[in-house]
Each structure stands twice: as C-alpha cells, then as structure tokens.
Design an enzyme around this catalytic site. Structure first.
Site, short mmCIF file in Angstrom:
data_model
loop_
_atom_site.label_atom_id
_atom_site.label_comp_id
_atom_site.label_asym_id
_atom_site.label_seq_id
_atom_site.Cartn_x
_atom_site.Cartn_y
_atom_site.Cartn_z
CB SER A 179 -0.33 28.74 -17.85
OG SER A 179 -0.67 29.64 -19.02
CG ASP A 349 6.61 30.78 -21.85
OD1 ASP A 349 5.71 31.13 -22.62
OD2 ASP A 349 6.44 30.12 -20.97
CG HIS A 382 3.30 28.67 -21.83
ND1 HIS A 382 3.73 29.97 -21.10
CD2 HIS A 382 2.05 28.36 -21.46
CE1 HIS A 382 2.56 30.06 -20.18
NE2 HIS A 382 1.68 29.14 -20.33
#
Length: 407
Positions: A179, A349, A382
C-alpha cells in the site's frame, strides 16, 4: 447531501470537538476500540517473533530530520545454518506498523517464510507509529512533530532504513512494500535515493496513480477536504483510536454515506476474500496506528488531482519550499531500467484499482522491459496480500522465487 454540504457538516463536527495537536483521550470507546497506553506496549520481537521460535533483534534508526524509528530483524529461520544471508526490508502501509505482517500462523506470515527460505528479514516501523514515536528534540504531543507527509517518508524514513541495513550487512537489500509502502519507494527511487543499495523491489497492492479509487470512504474524505478541515483547527495527529475528533470524523462519514462502521476494513479497501477470522477480530489490538493529518491531505491531493506530486501547500508554501507555484511531480518513469520489480494486485481492491495498477505497469514496463514481473489475483482485496491465509501459495512463493532469481 452534496459534497459542499458534507464538508460543512464535518467542519461543524470538528469545531465542537476538542482540538489538539497530539494524542487525545475519549470518554467513550472509538469505533476501533481503545488504544493501549505506551506502558503496555512491548516490542514486536518479545510479543510475537521469539514466541514462534525465531531469533529477533530490535534496533532504532535516526532519520536526518531527527525521527527515531524502530526496526525488527529476524536474521535467520528456526533452523540456523550460519550462512551470510541476503537482507529483505518489509515496509507496512498507512494506519499500520510492522505487526501487520504477523497476523497469521508463522507458516503463513511473509517474514517467517522469508527467514525460513534463507533471508535476513528486517521490518520497518515508520514515524508516528507506536514504536517509532521518539524524536531527537520534538515531542510527539506537539504539532511540529506531525508536520510531515509521505514526502518525508520517501526522503527520510526509507533511506534511513536502507542505509542502516546496508551498514549492518554490507549488502544490497530486497524490498517489499504494501500500500503506502509502495508509493514511498516509487517516489524515493525515482529521485535516485538509496536505489544503488536496493537489489529489487516487490510492490503489493501498489498505490501510485489513484484516478479510479473505488473506496467510498476514501473518495468522501478526499473530495470533502476532511484532512484540510482537520488541519485548519490544529489536529496534526490523526489518531483513529484515541482522538474524539477523529472518531467523530469516521462516525459522521459512516452515518452520512450508509457505510458499516463495524466493518471499516471492507468499507475502506474492498472485499478481502481470504482473511483469517481471528486475525480480523484482533485487528483493533494493533491497528489502526496514528498518521499525520498532513499525510492524509497529501494522499487526498493525489486522488483529486490524479497526479503524483509533492505536497501542495498552496502558493506561499510552494514558493518558499519549491520555488514554484505548483509542487514538483514525481516521475515514476525515472526508476532505473535495471531495477527488478514485482507487482502484485487484486481484482477486488477498492484502493489499488486494477486499471490504475495497469497504468502504472504500462509506464514501468516501457522503461524496465524484462525486469518487470506482475501477479494478478482475481479474488484478492487490498489486505489479502499481507493477511490472506492462502497468500503463501498464491503470492509469497512467487516472491521468494523472484528474490532467489536475482543475482
């Protein structure tokens, strides 16, 4: 309610909350539960790693702007062989710290898998997280301590971690980021910072171009200028667990948009297919961690402008800091052609949207040629890339093979 109405509503909530620059304490529990006090915090090595039979060491690294950052090292697996090992640096994302890599059983956690495969594993904890709240001269309860965004993570934190590992091992590092931990190396390496000490990089759930973010929570926060509103009244630390104003932020967003406050992970990131149920229940024990309001503002700027640029502090700030009206743009295409990259992204995601990641890959592929590898997992959200119970089979084995293929 339109976006302007939402902004007014949230701003009023902030005005009636008790503002402060540092930590706060709420009389009620936040939607994430209560944060433990610093006296209750014990290092990751003692609480997690050593208990699983792995050697572990704690280190502290000081950045050039004075932040004292915590690192853990797992120098080898449970079976030692005395060989000199290739170092790997793991970098967490926003609202997390190094504990995010240890949510499952050892055989399912990336640090242990890497250690058992002969790597020297280093785990970073960026500024403002629970083990990295010290500074050479600033107090974390002051506004000045929180005057940073991911610009500083790219310019100062990441180089400090890499330089320290290199000084301890004399070897280039492999890098793994998740991320926000993928945006910072893209920014850092594109400027030539410590890239000469990096062997290769793995970017999981990469965020760079955020033109098609599907997350309702992120889009509302970005487009109603929530971070800017918080900054205007002096909230410098964005602490989801201990700050009543931040808690009001999140509750009001959930109420006005119909989001489920009891499942903010899904509301924020999309559906994650394969998380361990016990790990989800333990989420409030370790996360979310604090970040700076300025960091959230900077990320919101990417969503709104669709450009990867340095922090935009408006005219006077930009003139003073950059010598121009607009902040400089990070040119991701400047990454060295011979730096091997591995990108892993998922079909569910809501932050690292498939089209945004494909656009990033198209830019990198043109410049990196055969040194670029991508992995698409259709069902992954994610957080599946760092917490899924089947990530070893679908992702981590590929990562290990990628690192072992580097000369």
């Amino acid at each position: 309610m339109d976006l302007r109405g939402l902004l007014s509503f949230y701003f009023l909530l902030l005005l009636v909350a008790q503002p402060h620059p540092g930590n706060g304490a709420s009389s009620r529990g936040s939607i994430f539960g209560q944060r433990r006090t610093p006296a209750q915090e014990i290092g990751t090595c003692e609480t997690t790693v050593v208990k699983q039979g792995y050697p572990c060491q704690e280190f502290y690294v000081t950045t050039k702007d004075g932040y004292i950052l915590n690192m853990q090292r797992i120098p080898e697996g449970r079976v030692a062989n005395g060989e000199k090992k290739q170092p790997v640096l793991l970098q967490h994302g926003i609202f997390a710290d190094g504990m995010t890599w240890f949510t499952n059983q050892p055989e399912q956690n990336l640090p242990m898998i890497l250690a058992d495969n002969g790597f020297d594993v280093w785990i970073a904890n960026t500024r403002g997280t629970r083990f990295s709240r010290r500074h050479a001269f600033l107090d974390p309860n002051t506004k000045e301590y929180w005057d940073w965004s991911w610009d500083e993570l790219a310019a100062n934190d990441l180089p400090a971690f890499v330089d320290f590992i290199y000084s301890q091992t004399g070897r280039k590092v492999h890098y793994v980021g998740h991320s926000l931990g993928t945006l910072t190396p893209l920014a850092s390496f594109s400027q030539g910072l410590v890239v000469d000490k990096v062997n290769s990089a793995v970017l999981l759930s990469p965020i760079a171009y955020l033109s098609r973010v599907q997350s309702i929570l992120l889009n509302v926060a970005a487009n109603t200028f929530l971070g800017e509103a918080a900054g205007l009244i002096g909230i410098a630390e964005f602490n989801p667990k201990g700050d009543p104003a931040v808690d009001s932020f999140l509750r009001s967003i959930c109420t006005s948009t119909g989001l489920n406050c009891n499942d903010l992970v899904t509301s924020l990131s999309g559906f994650n297919c394969c998380l361990n149920a016990s790990a989800i229940n333990n989420y409030p024990e370790n996360e979310p961690q604090s970040t700076s309001t300025k960091n959230l503002i900077h990320l919101s700027q990417i969503i709104r402008t669709k450009v990867i640029a340095k922090f935009d502090g408006l005219l006077l700030y930009n003139l003073r800091r950059y010598g121009a009206f607009r902040p400089p743009v990070y040119n991701v295409a400047n990454l060295p052609r011979d730096l091997p990259l591995f990108l892993g992204h998922g079909g569910n995601d809501a932050i690292s949207d498939v089209e945004d990641v494909q656009y990033l890959i198209s830019i990198l592929k043109y410049h990196l040629g055969d040194n670029l590898k991508s992995l698409f997992v259709k069902d992954y959200g994610h957080f599946d890339f760092i917490r899924a119970v089947n990530a070893k089979d679908l992702v981590y084995n590929e990562v290990v093979d990628f690192f072992k293929s580097q000369k």
